[in-house]
Design an enzyme around this catalytic site. Structure first.
Site, PDB file in Angstrom:
ATOM      1  N   HIS A  48      -4.905  14.590  -9.043  1.00  0.00           N
ATOM      2  CA  HIS A  48      -5.092  13.170  -9.344  1.00  0.00           C
ATOM      3  C   HIS A  48      -4.204  12.687 -10.475  1.00  0.00           C
ATOM      4  CE1 HIS A  48      -8.402  12.352  -6.580  1.00  0.00           C
ATOM      5  NE2 HIS A  48      -8.841  13.577  -6.856  1.00  0.00           N
ATOM      6  N   ASP A 101       0.852  -1.193   0.000  1.00  0.00           N
ATOM      7  CA  ASP A 101       0.000   0.000   0.000  1.00  0.00           C
ATOM      8  C   ASP A 101       0.884   1.238   0.000  1.00  0.00           C
ATOM      9  OD1 ASP A 101      -2.953   1.009   0.543  1.00  0.00           O
ATOM     10  OD2 ASP A 101      -1.628   2.193   1.823  1.00  0.00           O
ATOM     11  N   GLU A 125      -4.680   2.399  -4.219  1.00  0.00           N
ATOM     12  CA  GLU A 125      -3.216   2.485  -4.214  1.00  0.00           C
ATOM     13  C   GLU A 125      -2.569   1.206  -3.704  1.00  0.00           C
ATOM     14  OE1 GLU A 125      -4.596   4.508  -0.313  1.00  0.00           O
ATOM     15  OE2 GLU A 125      -5.342   4.114  -2.347  1.00  0.00           O
TER      16      GLU A 125
END
Length: 308
Positions: free
Chosen positions: A198, A185, A228
């Protein structure tokens, strides 16, 4: 058509197991009596499948019923496909396969004796029967690959993960081989999106995906698990080796800044690793890796924790 007096070994495509299972090749072979018979058989058999490896299996079985060859190899770089049937030999004859200016790959046929001009011309006519069926099979393969890939990062998607992890856990159970799973992560990803937009987040995801692929073996698999998060599936890999892989990946991400238009951003990731236990379900394996990832986050991020 290119001739060579040296053989080049082309192995089966072992980079990643196919995301969908194939039943064993079944082909009722009827040896041709002459060239007309052989062309008729090829035309019939090559219309029965959209799987590239099956097409070449039919092709090789049919032509070797009439023509002595020791093997063939085929590669199509665009779809990352490499296969071999039979064995290589001292002499080879190579055919670039092209349809309407589109490359359909490279086919090489092998035999022990030098290829005569007559045999080259005969084989060239037979190879022509492959072009239309092969083009359709490659289109099908590309469509299947696209359905199992994350469009942003090019890694496997959730559908590919489900198929792969079920297959790999079953293989680990059956053969007693180690299987490791790493869940990764990206740290502070929301902050990256908030501060830089973004588009920067998308660039970061693509950058991490490239780093993961660069740090792994060909047989290892990378999937985007969601948002993610990425997941690494490491076949035949015990805990000690998986820890080394995880640390190598973590270090690569930490030391490779994300270059944006006006600034450079340092990235980091937290990782959780779990090793398959005999009889464990794929869901249980994922849950243990997720719990280890949670501990890595709680312990300060930018580190890897091993599941208990």
């Amino acid at each position: 058509m290119t001739l060579s007096s040296k053989s080049t070994t082309v192995n089966f495509n072992t980079l990643r197991p196919k995301p969908f299972g194939l039943s064993p090749l079944k082909h009722n072979r009827h040896d041709a009596r002459n060239l007309d018979d052989l062309q008729h058989l090829l035309t019939q058999h090559l219309q029965t499948s959209l799987e590239v490896d099956r097409l070449f299996g039919y092709f090789f079985a049919d032509i070797t019923g009439l023509i002595a060859l020791s093997g063939l190899s085929y590669s199509h770089e665009k779809t990352d496909l490499h296969l071999q049937l039979g064995s290589t030999a001292a002499n080879s004859c190579t055919f670039p396969l092209i349809h309407e200016f589109e490359s359909l790959g490279i086919l090489t046929l092998y035999q022990e004796q030098p290829f005569t001009l007559q045999k080259q011309m005969l084989l060239e006519n037979l190879v022509d029967t492959l072009r239309f069926p092969l083009r359709n099979a490659l289109l099908y393969r590309s469509a299947v690959q696209a359905s199992l890939k994350d469009p942003l990062t090019g890694t496997g998607n959730r559908a590919a993960l489900q198929q792969s992890i079920q297959r790999e856990t079953e293989l680990a159970r059956r053969y007693g081989q180690p299987l490791s799973l790493i869940m990764l992560d990206m740290d502070h990803f929301k902050r990256l999106n908030d501060e830089h937009g973004h588009d920067a987040g998308d660039q970061a995801l693509k950058s991490v995906a490239r780093l993961l692929k660069a740090q792994l073996r060909n047989v290892d698999m990378v999937f985007r698990f969601g948002g993610e998060e990425f997941l690494l599936l490491l076949a035949n890999t015990p805990a000690s080796a998986a820890v080394q892989v995880g640390e190598r990946v973590r270090r690569a991400i930490e030391t490779t800044p994300l270059e944006l238009r006006s600034t450079s951003v340092r990235l980091s990731a937290s990782l959780g690793c779990a090793v398959y236990r005999p009889g464990e379900s794929s869901d249980a394996l994922l849950q243990r890796a997720d719990a280890a990832l949670y501990r890595a986050k709680q312990a300060g991020r930018n580190q890897m924790q091993l599941a208990v």
